[in-house]
Write a protein that holds these residues in place. Structure first.
Motif, mmCIF file in Angstrom:
data_model
loop_
_atom_site.group_PDB
_atom_site.id
_atom_site.type_symbol
_atom_site.label_atom_id
_atom_site.label_comp_id
_atom_site.label_asym_id
_atom_site.label_seq_id
_atom_site.Cartn_x
_atom_site.Cartn_y
_atom_site.Cartn_z
ATOM 1 N N THR A 1 0.721 -1.104 0.150
ATOM 2 C CA THR A 1 -0.034 0.080 0.026
ATOM 3 C C THR A 1 0.947 1.192 -0.142
ATOM 4 O O THR A 1 1.988 1.206 0.773
ATOM 5 N N THR B 1 -3.367 0.490 -3.781
ATOM 6 C CA THR B 1 -2.999 -0.991 -3.038
ATOM 7 C C THR B 1 -2.684 -1.841 -4.380
ATOM 8 O O THR B 1 -3.769 -1.921 -5.228
ATOM 9 N N THR C 1 3.583 -1.982 4.545
ATOM 10 C CA THR C 1 2.910 -0.915 4.043
ATOM 11 C C THR C 1 3.602 0.249 4.038
ATOM 12 O O THR C 1 4.339 0.795 5.155
#
Length: 191
Positions: free
Chosen positions: A41, A95, A134
């Protein structure tokens, strides 16, 4: 009298302040790493003045040649990528799922607008050893800081104009004074 010398530095100063402000308008991490087969992400933070503009994620070694992967204008999803725009927070989140070796490339967070788009690059690395990743922007700018930069740009621009105007006035006055002195000298010699 021409002030050509002053135009070069003035244009450079204007470009420099404009470039600094553009770089503050959109921020994202420079590099993100995701595990092979997993998801990654990426958060692309932008100035709230661009909340109604189309945002997109594109892939390519240079921005000018990148191909769009996913965009807020088409809908939120493509084959393995999605984009979500949180207009209140001033961030769009991309994402990518089921990462492959071929996904390892340069990507671009982009705000599409008339004239010149605003963009920043993100290098995606795919690793066989990383479990999850992330990414968040390295530099998260609050809206107050962005407004501060915009205000600083205008202050610098106005100061630059004042400097140019005062320099022009000083040159004009010096030239006018010399002309008057030469006229007076010429009149004294011919008396």
């Amino acid at each position: 009298m021409s002030l050509g010398f002053f135009n070069g530095p003035a244009l450079f100063l204007f470009w420099l302040t404009k470039h600094a402000v553009d770089s503050v308008q959109l921020s994202a991490p420079e590099v993100v790493t995701g595990a092979y087969g997993a998801s990654v992400t990426v958060s692309c933070q932008y100035d709230l003045q661009f909340k109604e503009y189309t945002k997109y994620w594109c892939k390519g070694p240079v921005y000018e040649l990148c191909s769009k992967v996913v965009t807020t204008a088409w809908g939120q999803h493509s084959e393995r990528s999605s984009i979500a725009d949180d207009k209140d927070a001033g961030v769009f989140i991309v994402t990518m799922t089921s990462l492959k070796e071929s996904d390892q490339e340069m990507y671009w967070c982009v705000i599409g607008r008339l004239g010149r788009n605003i963009y920043t690059g993100v290098r995606l690395r795919v690793s066989h050893t990383v479990i999850t990743s992330t990414a968040t922007p390295l530099l998260i700018l609050e809206q107050d800081e962005i407004s501060w930069w915009a205000t600083l740009r205008w202050i610098l621009f106005i100061l630059m104009l004042c400097c140019l105007a005062s320099t022009h006035l000083a040159v004009w006055r010096t030239t006018a004074t010399r002309k008057i002195q030469l006229q007076q000298l010429f009149q004294l010699k011919h008396l």
